[in-house]
Design a protein around this motif. Structure first.
Motif, PDB file in Angstrom:
ATOM      1  N   TRP A   1       0.805  -1.221   0.000  1.00 52.36           N
ATOM      2  CA  TRP A   1       0.000   0.000   0.000  1.00 52.36           C
ATOM      3  C   TRP A   1       0.836   1.269   0.000  1.00 52.36           C
ATOM      4  CZ3 TRP A   1      -5.054   1.273  -0.648  1.00 52.36           C
ATOM      5  CH2 TRP A   1      -5.919   0.196  -0.841  1.00 52.36           C
ATOM      6  N   ARG A   2       2.150   1.120   0.072  1.00 57.93           N
ATOM      7  CA  ARG A   2       3.021   2.295  -0.023  1.00 57.93           C
ATOM      8  C   ARG A   2       3.687   2.398  -1.390  1.00 57.93           C
ATOM      9  NH1 ARG A   2       3.973   0.625   5.420  1.00 57.93           N
ATOM     10  NH2 ARG A   2       5.740  -0.671   4.821  1.00 57.93           N
ATOM     11  N   ASP A   3       3.342   1.487  -2.287  1.00 59.68           N
ATOM     12  CA  ASP A   3       3.951   1.453  -3.616  1.00 59.68           C
ATOM     13  C   ASP A   3       3.233   2.449  -4.529  1.00 59.68           C
ATOM     14  OD1 ASP A   3       5.051   0.902  -6.063  1.00 59.68           O
ATOM     15  OD2 ASP A   3       4.875  -1.278  -5.889  1.00 59.68           O
ATOM     16  N   ARG A   4       3.886   3.558  -4.816  1.00 58.16           N
ATOM     17  CA  ARG A   4       3.255   4.597  -5.632  1.00 58.16           C
ATOM     18  C   ARG A   4       3.000   4.143  -7.062  1.00 58.16           C
ATOM     19  NH1 ARG A   4       6.355  10.210  -3.813  1.00 58.16           N
ATOM     20  NH2 ARG A   4       5.728  10.130  -1.603  1.00 58.16           N
ATOM     21  N   ARG A   5       3.735   3.135  -7.513  1.00 56.26           N
ATOM     22  CA  ARG A   5       3.517   2.631  -8.870  1.00 56.26           C
ATOM     23  C   ARG A   5       2.169   1.930  -9.000  1.00 56.26           C
ATOM     24  NH1 ARG A   5       8.378  -1.345  -9.332  1.00 56.26           N
ATOM     25  NH2 ARG A   5       7.452  -1.827  -7.295  1.00 56.26           N
ATOM     26  N   ARG A   6       1.536   1.619  -7.870  1.00 55.82           N
ATOM     27  CA  ARG A   6       0.286   0.860  -7.900  1.00 55.82           C
ATOM     28  C   ARG A   6      -0.862   1.597  -7.227  1.00 55.82           C
ATOM     29  NH1 ARG A   6       2.126  -5.437  -7.113  1.00 55.82           N
ATOM     30  NH2 ARG A   6       4.316  -5.152  -7.556  1.00 55.82           N
ATOM     31  N   ALA A   7      -0.712   2.874  -6.996  1.00 54.98           N
ATOM     32  CA  ALA A   7      -1.738   3.616  -6.255  1.00 54.98           C
ATOM     33  C   ALA A   7      -3.098   3.532  -6.940  1.00 54.98           C
ATOM     34  CB  ALA A   7      -1.308   5.075  -6.092  1.00 54.98           C
ATOM     35  N   SER A   8      -3.124   3.726  -8.248  1.00 55.33           N
ATOM     36  CA  SER A   8      -4.403   3.695  -8.969  1.00 55.33           C
ATOM     37  C   SER A   8      -4.959   2.279  -9.054  1.00 55.33           C
ATOM     38  CB  SER A   8      -4.227   4.277 -10.377  1.00 55.33           C
ATOM     39  OG  SER A   8      -3.897   5.648 -10.320  1.00 55.33           O
ATOM     40  N   VAL A   9      -4.081   1.297  -9.198  1.00 52.25           N
ATOM     41  CA  VAL A   9      -4.530  -0.098  -9.220  1.00 52.25           C
ATOM     42  C   VAL A   9      -5.173  -0.459  -7.884  1.00 52.25           C
ATOM     43  CG1 VAL A   9      -3.759  -2.499  -9.320  1.00 52.25           C
ATOM     44  CG2 VAL A   9      -2.876  -0.841 -10.967  1.00 52.25           C
ATOM     45  N   LEU A  10      -4.554  -0.036  -6.796  1.00 47.63           N
ATOM     46  CA  LEU A  10      -5.111  -0.318  -5.476  1.00 47.63           C
ATOM     47  C   LEU A  10      -6.427   0.423  -5.260  1.00 47.63           C
ATOM     48  CD1 LEU A  10      -1.769  -0.248  -3.506  1.00 47.63           C
ATOM     49  CD2 LEU A  10      -3.191  -2.252  -3.922  1.00 47.63           C
ATOM     50  N   ASP A  11      -6.551   1.606  -5.856  1.00 52.75           N
ATOM     51  CA  ASP A  11      -7.835   2.311  -5.808  1.00 52.75           C
ATOM     52  C   ASP A  11      -8.921   1.484  -6.488  1.00 52.75           C
ATOM     53  OD1 ASP A  11      -6.956   4.501  -4.398  1.00 52.75           O
ATOM     54  OD2 ASP A  11      -6.605   5.747  -6.173  1.00 52.75           O
ATOM     55  N   GLU A  12      -8.561   0.827  -7.592  1.00 57.95           N
ATOM     56  CA  GLU A  12      -9.531  -0.023  -8.296  1.00 57.95           C
ATOM     57  C   GLU A  12      -9.966  -1.193  -7.413  1.00 57.95           C
ATOM     58  OE1 GLU A  12     -11.118   0.174 -11.117  1.00 57.95           O
ATOM     59  OE2 GLU A  12     -10.203   2.048 -11.765  1.00 57.95           O
ATOM     60  N   VAL A  13      -9.019  -1.775  -6.688  1.00 63.43           N
ATOM     61  CA  VAL A  13      -9.350  -2.887  -5.797  1.00 63.43           C
ATOM     62  C   VAL A  13     -10.297  -2.411  -4.698  1.00 63.43           C
ATOM     63  CG1 VAL A  13      -8.421  -4.556  -4.143  1.00 63.43           C
ATOM     64  CG2 VAL A  13      -7.189  -4.083  -6.270  1.00 63.43           C
ATOM     65  N   LYS A  14      -9.966  -1.286  -4.109  1.00 59.66           N
ATOM     66  CA  LYS A  14     -10.818  -0.744  -3.050  1.00 59.66           C
ATOM     67  C   LYS A  14     -12.202  -0.408  -3.588  1.00 59.66           C
ATOM     68  CE  LYS A  14     -10.800   2.704   0.646  1.00 59.66           C
ATOM     69  NZ  LYS A  14     -10.038   3.801   1.285  1.00 59.66           N
ATOM     70  N   ARG A  15     -12.245   0.144  -4.799  1.00 57.35           N
ATOM     71  CA  ARG A  15     -13.530   0.495  -5.409  1.00 57.35           C
ATOM     72  C   ARG A  15     -14.366  -0.758  -5.662  1.00 57.35           C
ATOM     73  NH1 ARG A  15     -11.482   3.210  -9.194  1.00 57.35           N
ATOM     74  NH2 ARG A  15     -11.516   5.192  -8.093  1.00 57.35           N
TER      75      ARG A  15
END
Length: 378
Positions: free
Chosen positions: A164-178
């Protein structure tokens, strides 16, 4: 029956699938995470453990990360999609499942999509998400892809904690949360007794908190105490999945064929319509009529607040809203659907993948309509 809720979510287009790597090799064609953990421990003379994250953490000490990376590639390189993967693809394709999240390392689900000729966008980092086609289902490889991008791997305990601290995946993690917040979720292929699943819960699922919707997990013979623990975490345990994805058996209840989607408005290309529909489902508050109406307080679209159509499901609500707004415009001649996309964009953080999607679609639709001439008056 709990499965009835899952079937209903599938019919309404509000089901997301989370697919893990804990199913037996006889079903998936590759070793389970626990099997790989034991094999990796034996290779390096370590105490055996069912946790791949723990074993990989020990193997990776002192900069030996390459050792378990090579091991994973060896375990996976000759595998091919199995009936299980094909059943998942068929379900997703036939019923319009829009989001699939995989924590398996094998990439076999992507290959099953390819073999079936079903388009899918596969992502594990933001640079891929930024160029993904919005009219295709999204397959998120949350733990990376060892065959295509070894730097993307989430294997060790530290990897999980750093995810969750990986900035390269911030938007991908947003998709998971969404996906967790807007869909009923089915977790399939997760051994809920595995310590690695608790890492997944703490670092991904737990962050959605009380915001996530109803969730189910399939894991037969889980002890009653564990069932109660997962119930406290908001996940109901099922002894089998409703569609026989794992065993290929008779479904608890066979879902009906999906209804034929309504045609796009006559002057909107079908592909653009699908892109707009997918973006609104993913990025807008379409889960209920009550959730949608406050959006139309914005002065740019308040003109249509009192005429919004009601609907029984998110997909029907999106379709009805598109149809309602597409042929309307404000006094300046700006299309109402373009305005809706702009309002949603402006209420979204610029770091969120939805911001770029909504902005691009608003511009594309505006350009199309200006080329065709002005839309109908309000």
């Amino acid at each position: 029956m709990n499965s009835a809720h899952l079937v209903d979510a599938l019919e309404r287009g509000t089901l997301a699938l989370f697919l893990g790597g804990d199913l037996p090799q006889a079903l998936t064609g590759v070793p389970s995470r626990a099997e790989m953990a034991r094999a990796l421990a034996r290779r390096h003379g370590l105490e055996t453990s069912p946790s791949l994250a723990q074993v990989a953490q020990q193997v990776g000490r002192g900069g030996w990360r390459r050792a378990f990376t090579v091991f994973l590639r060896e375990q996976l390189q000759d595998a091919s999609p199995q009936s299980f993967h094909r059943r998942v693809v068929a379900l997703a394709h036939e019923h319009g499942v829009q989001t699939l999240v995989s924590t398996a390392y094998d990439g076999l689900l992507q290959r099953a999509f390819d073999d079936a000729g079903v388009p899918v966008e596969v992502v594990w980092k933001d640079s891929q998400l930024a160029v993904a086609f919005q009219d295709r289902p999204l397959l998120i490889q949350l733990y990376g892809n060892p065959l295509a991008d070894v730097e993307s791997l989430v294997v060790t305990e530290d990897d999980h904690l750093d995810l969750w601290r990986d900035r390269r995946r911030a938007s991908v993690l947003d998709e998971v949360k969404r996906a967790l917040q807007r869909n009923t979720v089915l977790f399939l292929g997760y051994n809920l007794s595995d310590p690695d699943v608790r890492l997944l819960w703490r670092e991904v699922l737990g962050r959605a908190g009380d915001l996530h919707r109803r969730a189910f997990a399939v894991w037969p013979s889980l002890p009653a105490a564990e069932v109660a623990v997962w119930a406290d975490r908001g996940i109901e345990i099922l002894a089998q999945d409703p569609w026989g994805l794992v065993d290929g058996g008779v479904a608890m209840r066979q879902p009906p064929a999906p209804a034929t989607p309504p045609p796009a408005p006559s002057s909107m290309p079908a592909q653009l319509y699908q892109q707009v529909q997918r973006a609104l489902l993913r990025c807008g508050p379409f889960r209920s009529d009550t959730a949608l109406r406050p959006l139309f307080i914005d002065r740019r679209i308040s003109l249509w607040h009192n005429s919004l159509p009601s609907a029984n499901s998110p997909i029907e609500r999106v379709q009805a809203t598109i149809e309602h707004l597409f042929l309307k415009s404000n006094a300046e001649g700006t299309n109402a659907l373009v305005l809706l996309l702009r309002v949603l964009r402006d209420q979204t953080s610029q770091g969120d993948a939805c911001y770029g999607q909504l902005d691009k679609l608003a511009k594309k639709l505006d350009t199309l309509l200006k080329g065709q001439g002005s839309t109908a008056a309000t």
